[in-house]
Design an enzyme around this catalytic site. Structure first.
Site, PDB file in Angstrom:
ATOM      1  N   CYS A 108       0.764  -1.139   0.106  1.00 25.76           N
ATOM      2  CA  CYS A 108      -0.015   0.063   0.015  1.00 25.76           C
ATOM      3  C   CYS A 108       0.788   1.267   0.170  1.00 25.76           C
ATOM      4  O   CYS A 108       1.836   1.475   0.759  1.00 25.76           O
ATOM      5  CB  CYS A 108      -0.929  -0.026   1.067  1.00 25.76           C
ATOM      6  SG  CYS A 108      -1.965   1.408   1.515  1.00 25.76           S
ATOM      7  N   CYS A 142      -2.720   0.044   9.225  1.00 28.10           N
ATOM      8  CA  CYS A 142      -1.831  -1.218   9.336  1.00 28.10           C
ATOM      9  C   CYS A 142      -0.477  -0.927   9.891  1.00 28.10           C
ATOM     10  O   CYS A 142       0.191   0.234   9.795  1.00 28.10           O
ATOM     11  CB  CYS A 142      -1.445  -1.621   7.670  1.00 28.10           C
ATOM     12  SG  CYS A 142      -3.079  -2.132   6.800  1.00 28.10           S
ATOM     13  N   CYS A 169      -8.918   1.782   0.086  1.00 27.47           N
ATOM     14  CA  CYS A 169      -8.191   1.171   1.202  1.00 27.47           C
ATOM     15  C   CYS A 169      -8.232  -0.327   0.503  1.00 27.47           C
ATOM     16  O   CYS A 169      -9.078  -0.933   0.370  1.00 27.47           O
ATOM     17  CB  CYS A 169      -8.952   0.831   2.329  1.00 27.47           C
ATOM     18  SG  CYS A 169      -8.143   0.047   3.575  1.00 27.47           S
ATOM     19  N   CYS A 225     -10.820 -12.909  20.919  1.00 25.55           N
ATOM     20  CA  CYS A 225     -10.042 -11.876  19.931  1.00 25.55           C
ATOM     21  C   CYS A 225      -8.959 -11.244  20.905  1.00 25.55           C
ATOM     22  O   CYS A 225      -8.539 -10.311  20.372  1.00 25.55           O
ATOM     23  CB  CYS A 225     -11.161 -10.865  19.383  1.00 25.55           C
ATOM     24  SG  CYS A 225     -12.024 -10.232  20.624  1.00 25.55           S
TER      25      CYS A 225
END
Length: 397
Positions: A62, A71, A141, A355
Protein backbone atom coordinates in the site's frame (compact mmCIF):
# COMPACT_ATOMS: atom_id res chain seq x y z
CA UNK A 1 19.04 15.06 16.56
CA UNK A 2 18.99 11.79 14.57
CA UNK A 3 20.76 8.82 16.13
CA UNK A 4 21.85 5.43 14.84
CA UNK A 5 20.36 2.48 16.70
CA UNK A 6 20.17 -1.32 16.51
CA UNK A 7 16.77 -2.98 16.75
CA UNK A 8 16.92 -5.74 19.37
CA UNK A 9 13.37 -7.15 19.33
CA UNK A 10 9.71 -6.47 18.59
CA UNK A 11 7.11 -5.19 21.04
CA UNK A 12 3.54 -6.50 21.14
CA UNK A 13 2.41 -3.57 18.97
CA UNK A 14 4.81 -4.65 16.23
CA UNK A 15 7.27 -1.83 16.93
CA UNK A 16 11.00 -2.42 16.89
CA UNK A 17 12.71 -1.96 20.25
CA UNK A 18 16.12 -0.28 20.40
CA UNK A 19 18.32 0.72 23.33
CA UNK A 20 19.33 4.37 23.13
CA UNK A 21 21.53 5.57 25.99
CA UNK A 22 20.34 2.63 28.05
CA UNK A 23 16.63 3.33 27.53
CA UNK A 24 14.13 1.44 25.40
CA UNK A 25 12.82 3.27 22.36
CA UNK A 26 9.90 1.93 20.30
CA UNK A 27 10.31 2.38 16.56
CA UNK A 28 7.39 1.58 14.20
CA UNK A 29 8.23 -0.24 10.95
CA UNK A 30 11.66 -1.41 12.17
CA UNK A 31 12.60 -5.10 12.42
CA UNK A 32 14.90 -7.04 14.77
CA UNK A 33 18.52 -7.09 13.60
CA UNK A 34 18.26 -3.84 11.63
CA UNK A 35 20.51 -0.83 12.00
CA UNK A 36 18.37 2.27 11.64
CA UNK A 37 18.55 6.04 11.74
CA UNK A 38 15.83 7.45 14.01
CA UNK A 39 14.58 10.57 15.69
CA UNK A 40 13.68 10.11 19.36
CA UNK A 41 11.17 11.77 21.66
CA UNK A 42 11.21 10.00 25.00
CA UNK A 43 10.45 6.33 24.42
CA UNK A 44 9.10 7.00 20.91
CA UNK A 45 11.25 6.71 17.85
CA UNK A 46 10.56 7.79 14.29
CA UNK A 47 12.21 5.74 11.55
CA UNK A 48 14.17 7.97 9.17
CA UNK A 49 16.19 5.37 7.27
CA UNK A 50 16.95 1.65 7.37
CA UNK A 51 20.74 1.44 7.18
CA UNK A 52 21.00 -2.36 7.23
CA UNK A 53 17.68 -4.13 6.47
CA UNK A 54 16.70 -7.47 8.02
CA UNK A 55 16.36 -10.42 5.63
CA UNK A 56 12.64 -10.68 6.42
CA UNK A 57 11.86 -7.09 5.40
CA UNK A 58 9.18 -6.89 2.68
CA UNK A 59 8.03 -4.14 0.37
CA UNK A 60 4.65 -2.76 1.55
CA UNK A 61 1.90 -3.12 -1.07
CA UNK A 62 0.00 0.00 0.00
CA UNK A 63 1.50 3.37 -0.96
CA UNK A 64 0.07 4.92 2.21
CA UNK A 65 1.78 2.45 4.55
CA UNK A 66 3.88 4.26 7.11
CA UNK A 67 1.58 7.28 7.16
CA UNK A 68 -1.77 5.54 7.70
CA UNK A 69 -2.47 4.20 11.16
CA UNK A 70 -4.60 1.35 9.84
CA UNK A 71 -1.83 -1.19 9.14
CA UNK A 72 1.31 -1.80 11.15
CA UNK A 73 2.92 -4.90 9.63
CA UNK A 74 3.15 -4.68 5.83
CA UNK A 75 6.94 -4.42 6.07
CA UNK A 76 7.23 -8.05 7.30
CA UNK A 77 7.54 -11.07 5.03
CA UNK A 78 5.05 -13.92 5.43
CA UNK A 79 7.20 -16.04 7.73
CA UNK A 80 8.13 -13.15 10.02
CA UNK A 81 4.53 -11.98 10.08
CA UNK A 82 3.23 -15.41 11.14
CA UNK A 83 5.96 -15.74 13.75
CA UNK A 84 5.13 -12.35 15.26
CA UNK A 85 1.40 -13.05 15.39
CA UNK A 86 1.98 -16.51 16.85
CA UNK A 87 4.00 -14.88 19.61
CA UNK A 88 1.05 -12.62 20.45
CA UNK A 89 -0.86 -15.76 21.41
CA UNK A 90 1.85 -18.04 22.80
CA UNK A 91 3.61 -15.50 25.04
CA UNK A 92 0.58 -14.67 27.26
CA UNK A 93 -0.14 -18.41 27.57
CA UNK A 94 3.42 -19.08 28.71
CA UNK A 95 3.20 -16.23 31.21
CA UNK A 96 0.10 -17.98 32.56
CA UNK A 97 2.10 -21.20 32.92
CA UNK A 98 0.61 -22.93 29.86
CA UNK A 99 3.13 -24.35 27.40
CA UNK A 100 0.90 -25.00 24.39
CA UNK A 101 1.77 -25.80 20.80
CA UNK A 102 -0.13 -24.06 18.01
CA UNK A 103 -1.84 -26.59 15.74
CA UNK A 104 -2.45 -24.24 12.79
CA UNK A 105 -1.91 -20.66 11.70
CA UNK A 106 -4.78 -19.88 9.33
CA UNK A 107 -4.66 -16.86 7.04
CA UNK A 108 -8.28 -15.72 6.72
CA UNK A 109 -8.03 -12.36 4.98
CA UNK A 110 -10.44 -13.58 2.30
CA UNK A 111 -11.60 -10.92 -0.12
CA UNK A 112 -10.87 -8.29 2.51
CA UNK A 113 -12.56 -6.76 5.51
CA UNK A 114 -16.31 -6.42 5.23
CA UNK A 115 -16.39 -3.94 8.12
CA UNK A 116 -14.51 -0.65 8.54
CA UNK A 117 -14.82 2.59 10.48
CA UNK A 118 -13.77 5.75 8.67
CA UNK A 119 -13.44 9.23 10.12
CA UNK A 120 -14.91 12.23 8.31
CA UNK A 121 -13.26 15.58 8.98
CA UNK A 122 -13.04 18.98 7.26
CA UNK A 123 -9.99 17.84 5.32
CA UNK A 124 -11.48 14.63 3.98
CA UNK A 125 -12.27 11.10 5.13
CA UNK A 126 -10.14 8.09 5.98
CA UNK A 127 -8.15 6.65 8.88
CA UNK A 128 -6.06 8.52 11.40
CA UNK A 129 -2.37 8.94 10.73
CA UNK A 130 0.07 6.84 12.71
CA UNK A 131 0.38 7.98 16.35
CA UNK A 132 -1.85 10.94 15.63
CA UNK A 133 -5.36 12.36 15.79
CA UNK A 134 -4.82 13.91 12.36
CA UNK A 135 -6.73 12.48 9.43
CA UNK A 136 -5.15 10.80 6.41
CA UNK A 137 -7.53 11.47 3.52
CA UNK A 138 -8.01 8.27 1.49
CA UNK A 139 -9.22 7.56 -2.00
CA UNK A 140 -9.10 3.78 -1.46
CA UNK A 141 -8.13 1.10 1.05
CA UNK A 142 -6.75 -2.15 -0.43
CA UNK A 143 -7.62 -4.32 2.60
CA UNK A 144 -11.39 -3.77 2.27
CA UNK A 145 -13.72 -6.00 0.25
CA UNK A 146 -14.47 -4.64 -3.24
CA UNK A 147 -18.04 -3.89 -2.12
CA UNK A 148 -16.64 -1.18 0.18
CA UNK A 149 -14.49 0.47 -2.49
CA UNK A 150 -16.80 3.50 -2.38
CA UNK A 151 -16.54 3.87 1.40
CA UNK A 152 -14.11 6.85 1.42
CA UNK A 153 -16.25 8.76 -1.10
CA UNK A 154 -19.41 7.98 0.86
CA UNK A 155 -17.71 9.10 4.09
CA UNK A 156 -16.66 12.39 2.47
CA UNK A 157 -20.19 13.06 1.21
CA UNK A 158 -21.80 12.33 4.57
CA UNK A 159 -19.12 14.27 6.43
CA UNK A 160 -19.74 17.29 4.21
CA UNK A 161 -23.44 17.14 5.11
CA UNK A 162 -23.06 16.35 8.83
CA UNK A 163 -19.74 17.72 9.98
CA UNK A 164 -17.08 15.76 11.85
CA UNK A 165 -18.20 12.20 12.59
CA UNK A 166 -17.21 8.55 12.50
CA UNK A 167 -18.86 6.20 10.03
CA UNK A 168 -19.14 2.42 10.47
CA UNK A 169 -19.41 0.59 7.13
CA UNK A 170 -20.55 -3.00 6.64
CA UNK A 171 -20.79 -4.84 3.33
CA UNK A 172 -23.98 -6.95 3.40
CA UNK A 173 -26.01 -9.04 0.98
CA UNK A 174 -28.28 -6.04 0.44
CA UNK A 175 -25.52 -3.50 -0.12
CA UNK A 176 -23.65 -1.02 2.07
CA UNK A 177 -24.87 -0.47 5.63
CA UNK A 178 -23.64 2.75 7.28
CA UNK A 179 -23.88 3.79 10.92
CA UNK A 180 -23.05 7.38 11.91
CA UNK A 181 -21.27 7.75 15.24
CA UNK A 182 -19.96 10.72 17.23
CA UNK A 183 -21.95 13.15 15.09
CA UNK A 184 -22.71 16.78 16.02
CA UNK A 185 -25.86 17.06 18.12
CA UNK A 186 -27.58 19.37 15.63
CA UNK A 187 -27.82 16.79 12.84
CA UNK A 188 -31.22 16.83 11.12
CA UNK A 189 -31.77 13.17 10.31
CA UNK A 190 -34.48 13.78 7.73
CA UNK A 191 -32.15 16.00 5.71
CA UNK A 192 -29.85 13.01 5.16
CA UNK A 193 -32.48 10.84 3.46
CA UNK A 194 -32.05 12.28 -0.07
CA UNK A 195 -28.26 12.01 0.22
CA UNK A 196 -28.42 8.40 1.42
CA UNK A 197 -30.69 7.59 -1.49
CA UNK A 198 -28.31 9.20 -3.98
CA UNK A 199 -25.41 7.27 -2.45
CA UNK A 200 -27.35 4.02 -2.90
CA UNK A 201 -27.03 2.88 0.72
CA UNK A 202 -29.00 -0.13 1.88
CA UNK A 203 -29.41 1.48 5.30
CA UNK A 204 -28.29 4.61 7.11
CA UNK A 205 -28.46 4.93 10.89
CA UNK A 206 -27.59 7.72 13.30
CA UNK A 207 -26.56 6.09 16.55
CA UNK A 208 -29.30 3.51 17.16
CA UNK A 209 -31.87 5.47 15.12
CA UNK A 210 -32.61 4.30 11.60
CA UNK A 211 -32.71 7.19 9.13
CA UNK A 212 -33.22 5.30 5.89
CA UNK A 213 -33.93 1.67 5.01
CA UNK A 214 -33.96 0.93 1.29
CA UNK A 215 -33.30 -2.78 1.75
CA UNK A 216 -32.80 -4.76 4.97
CA UNK A 217 -29.07 -5.54 5.39
CA UNK A 218 -28.49 -9.24 5.89
CA UNK A 219 -25.65 -11.77 5.98
CA UNK A 220 -25.59 -15.49 5.22
CA UNK A 221 -24.73 -17.87 8.04
CA UNK A 222 -24.84 -21.56 7.16
CA UNK A 223 -28.31 -22.23 5.76
CA UNK A 224 -29.68 -19.06 7.29
CA UNK A 225 -30.10 -15.46 6.20
CA UNK A 226 -29.70 -13.15 9.21
CA UNK A 227 -30.96 -9.59 9.27
CA UNK A 228 -28.16 -7.44 10.64
CA UNK A 229 -29.21 -5.24 13.59
CA UNK A 230 -27.82 -1.72 13.78
CA UNK A 231 -24.43 -1.83 15.51
CA UNK A 232 -24.33 -5.59 16.13
CA UNK A 233 -21.05 -7.49 16.04
CA UNK A 234 -19.88 -9.26 12.90
CA UNK A 235 -16.55 -10.96 12.23
CA UNK A 236 -14.25 -8.73 10.19
CA UNK A 237 -13.99 -11.14 7.23
CA UNK A 238 -16.46 -13.69 5.92
CA UNK A 239 -13.63 -16.22 5.52
CA UNK A 240 -12.65 -15.93 9.18
CA UNK A 241 -16.24 -16.49 10.25
CA UNK A 242 -16.35 -19.67 8.14
CA UNK A 243 -12.97 -20.91 9.44
CA UNK A 244 -14.02 -20.34 13.05
CA UNK A 245 -17.44 -21.92 12.48
CA UNK A 246 -15.85 -25.00 10.87
CA UNK A 247 -13.51 -25.29 13.85
CA UNK A 248 -16.34 -24.95 16.37
CA UNK A 249 -18.53 -27.53 14.59
CA UNK A 250 -15.68 -30.04 14.44
CA UNK A 251 -14.72 -29.46 18.08
CA UNK A 252 -18.31 -29.76 19.32
CA UNK A 253 -18.51 -33.07 17.50
CA UNK A 254 -21.52 -35.28 18.27
CA UNK A 255 -22.78 -33.26 21.22
CA UNK A 256 -26.58 -33.20 21.32
CA UNK A 257 -27.01 -30.15 23.56
CA UNK A 258 -24.80 -27.08 23.24
CA UNK A 259 -24.67 -23.70 24.95
CA UNK A 260 -23.44 -20.93 22.64
CA UNK A 261 -22.52 -18.08 25.00
CA UNK A 262 -21.76 -14.56 23.73
CA UNK A 263 -23.52 -15.85 20.62
CA UNK A 264 -24.12 -12.54 18.82
CA UNK A 265 -26.39 -12.93 15.79
CA UNK A 266 -25.66 -16.65 15.63
CA UNK A 267 -22.69 -17.50 13.39
CA UNK A 268 -22.12 -20.64 15.46
CA UNK A 269 -25.60 -21.31 16.86
CA UNK A 270 -27.29 -21.39 13.45
CA UNK A 271 -24.74 -23.86 12.11
CA UNK A 272 -24.66 -26.00 15.26
CA UNK A 273 -28.45 -26.29 15.23
CA UNK A 274 -28.23 -28.42 12.10
CA UNK A 275 -27.28 -31.33 14.39
CA UNK A 276 -27.77 -30.23 18.03
CA UNK A 277 -30.16 -28.40 20.34
CA UNK A 278 -28.68 -24.98 21.12
CA UNK A 279 -29.10 -22.55 23.99
CA UNK A 280 -27.81 -19.19 22.74
CA UNK A 281 -27.22 -16.20 25.05
CA UNK A 282 -25.89 -12.68 24.56
CA UNK A 283 -26.46 -9.27 26.14
CA UNK A 284 -27.26 -7.76 22.72
CA UNK A 285 -31.08 -7.96 22.58
CA UNK A 286 -31.40 -6.97 18.90
CA UNK A 287 -28.85 -9.68 18.03
CA UNK A 288 -30.88 -12.31 19.89
CA UNK A 289 -34.03 -11.13 18.09
CA UNK A 290 -32.25 -11.42 14.73
CA UNK A 291 -31.03 -14.91 15.63
CA UNK A 292 -34.54 -16.00 16.68
CA UNK A 293 -36.04 -14.70 13.43
CA UNK A 294 -33.38 -16.39 11.30
CA UNK A 295 -33.90 -19.68 13.14
CA UNK A 296 -37.70 -19.52 12.59
CA UNK A 297 -37.23 -18.98 8.86
CA UNK A 298 -34.60 -21.70 8.34
CA UNK A 299 -35.84 -25.20 7.59
CA UNK A 300 -34.31 -28.30 9.13
CA UNK A 301 -32.78 -26.80 12.28
CA UNK A 302 -33.12 -28.27 15.74
CA UNK A 303 -34.39 -26.03 18.53
CA UNK A 304 -32.50 -22.82 19.29
CA UNK A 305 -33.40 -21.16 22.58
CA UNK A 306 -32.22 -17.56 22.39
CA UNK A 307 -31.89 -15.50 25.58
CA UNK A 308 -30.83 -11.90 26.15
CA UNK A 309 -28.56 -12.22 29.17
CA UNK A 310 -25.59 -10.28 30.53
CA UNK A 311 -23.04 -13.05 30.96
CA UNK A 312 -20.60 -10.74 32.76
CA UNK A 313 -23.01 -9.94 35.58
CA UNK A 314 -25.31 -12.95 35.27
CA UNK A 315 -23.36 -15.95 33.95
CA UNK A 316 -25.00 -19.33 33.64
CA UNK A 317 -24.47 -21.02 36.98
CA UNK A 318 -23.01 -24.48 37.50
CA UNK A 319 -26.58 -25.73 38.03
CA UNK A 320 -27.74 -24.37 34.66
CA UNK A 321 -24.78 -25.70 32.72
CA UNK A 322 -26.38 -29.03 31.82
CA UNK A 323 -24.91 -29.28 28.33
CA UNK A 324 -22.69 -31.69 26.44
CA UNK A 325 -20.53 -28.77 25.30
CA UNK A 326 -20.21 -25.02 25.87
CA UNK A 327 -19.04 -22.63 23.14
CA UNK A 328 -17.63 -19.28 24.26
CA UNK A 329 -16.91 -16.30 21.98
CA UNK A 330 -16.52 -13.35 24.36
CA UNK A 331 -15.48 -9.79 23.52
CA UNK A 332 -12.04 -8.44 24.47
CA UNK A 333 -12.84 -8.48 28.18
CA UNK A 334 -12.96 -12.28 28.06
CA UNK A 335 -15.38 -14.55 29.93
CA UNK A 336 -13.95 -14.61 33.47
CA UNK A 337 -17.24 -14.81 35.39
CA UNK A 338 -18.70 -17.44 33.06
CA UNK A 339 -15.50 -19.49 33.06
CA UNK A 340 -15.56 -19.48 36.85
CA UNK A 341 -18.96 -21.20 36.76
CA UNK A 342 -17.91 -23.62 34.03
CA UNK A 343 -14.87 -24.59 36.09
CA UNK A 344 -17.06 -25.89 38.93
CA UNK A 345 -19.72 -27.41 36.67
CA UNK A 346 -19.86 -30.86 35.09
CA UNK A 347 -19.51 -29.61 31.51
CA UNK A 348 -17.14 -32.06 29.79
CA UNK A 349 -16.02 -29.88 26.89
CA UNK A 350 -15.54 -26.18 26.17
CA UNK A 351 -14.75 -24.60 22.81
CA UNK A 352 -13.45 -21.05 23.13
CA UNK A 353 -12.97 -18.40 20.45
CA UNK A 354 -11.25 -15.19 21.54
CA UNK A 355 -10.04 -11.93 20.03
CA UNK A 356 -7.74 -10.94 22.92
CA UNK A 357 -4.82 -13.28 23.66
CA UNK A 358 -4.29 -11.91 27.17
CA UNK A 359 -7.82 -12.47 28.45
CA UNK A 360 -7.89 -15.79 26.59
CA UNK A 361 -4.76 -16.86 28.50
CA UNK A 362 -6.35 -15.79 31.80
CA UNK A 363 -9.54 -17.76 31.11
CA UNK A 364 -7.62 -20.76 29.75
CA UNK A 365 -5.50 -20.90 32.90
CA UNK A 366 -8.65 -21.03 35.04
CA UNK A 367 -10.06 -23.92 33.01
CA UNK A 368 -6.78 -25.86 33.11
CA UNK A 369 -6.54 -25.39 36.87
CA UNK A 370 -10.05 -26.84 37.10
CA UNK A 371 -8.92 -30.01 35.35
CA UNK A 372 -9.44 -29.27 31.67
CA UNK A 373 -6.83 -30.12 29.05
CA UNK A 374 -6.20 -27.47 26.37
CA UNK A 375 -5.79 -28.92 22.90
CA UNK A 376 -5.97 -28.03 19.22
CA UNK A 377 -5.08 -24.35 19.57
CA UNK A 378 -5.42 -22.51 16.27
CA UNK A 379 -4.63 -18.93 15.29
CA UNK A 380 -6.91 -17.25 12.75
CA UNK A 381 -5.51 -14.13 11.12
CA UNK A 382 -8.43 -12.06 9.87
CA UNK A 383 -7.12 -8.63 10.90
CA UNK A 384 -4.60 -8.38 8.07
CA UNK A 385 -1.41 -6.39 8.67
CA UNK A 386 -2.53 -5.28 12.15
CA UNK A 387 -1.52 -6.43 15.62
CA UNK A 388 -4.95 -7.99 16.29
CA UNK A 389 -5.44 -11.75 16.16
CA UNK A 390 -8.15 -14.36 16.69
CA UNK A 391 -7.63 -17.64 18.53
CA UNK A 392 -9.68 -20.81 19.07
CA UNK A 393 -9.06 -23.81 21.32
CA UNK A 394 -10.79 -26.86 22.77
CA UNK A 395 -10.80 -27.76 26.47
CA UNK A 396 -11.67 -31.26 27.67
CA UNK A 397 -11.88 -32.62 31.20
Amino acid sequence: MPVTAHIESLGHKGEGIALVEGKRVFVPFALPGEDVLIDTAGERGTLLEVLAPAPNRAEPFCPRFGRCGGCQLQHMDAAGYAQFKTGLVVNPLRQAGLDVQVSRFVTAHGAGRRRATLHARRDGAGYMRLRSHDLLDLDACPILVPALARAPDIARALGAAIGECDLAFTATNAGIDVGIRKAPRAVRAEALVPLANRLGLARLALGNEMILLRQQPSVSMGRSEVELPIGSFLQATAEAEQVLADYVIAAVGKAKSVADLFCGIGPFALRLAETARVYAADSDRPAIAALDKAARHTKGLKAITGKARDLFRDPLTRFELDFDCVVLDPPRAGAEAQVREIAVSKVPRVVMVACDPKTFARDAEQLVQAGFILRDLIIVDQFAWSTHIEVAATFER
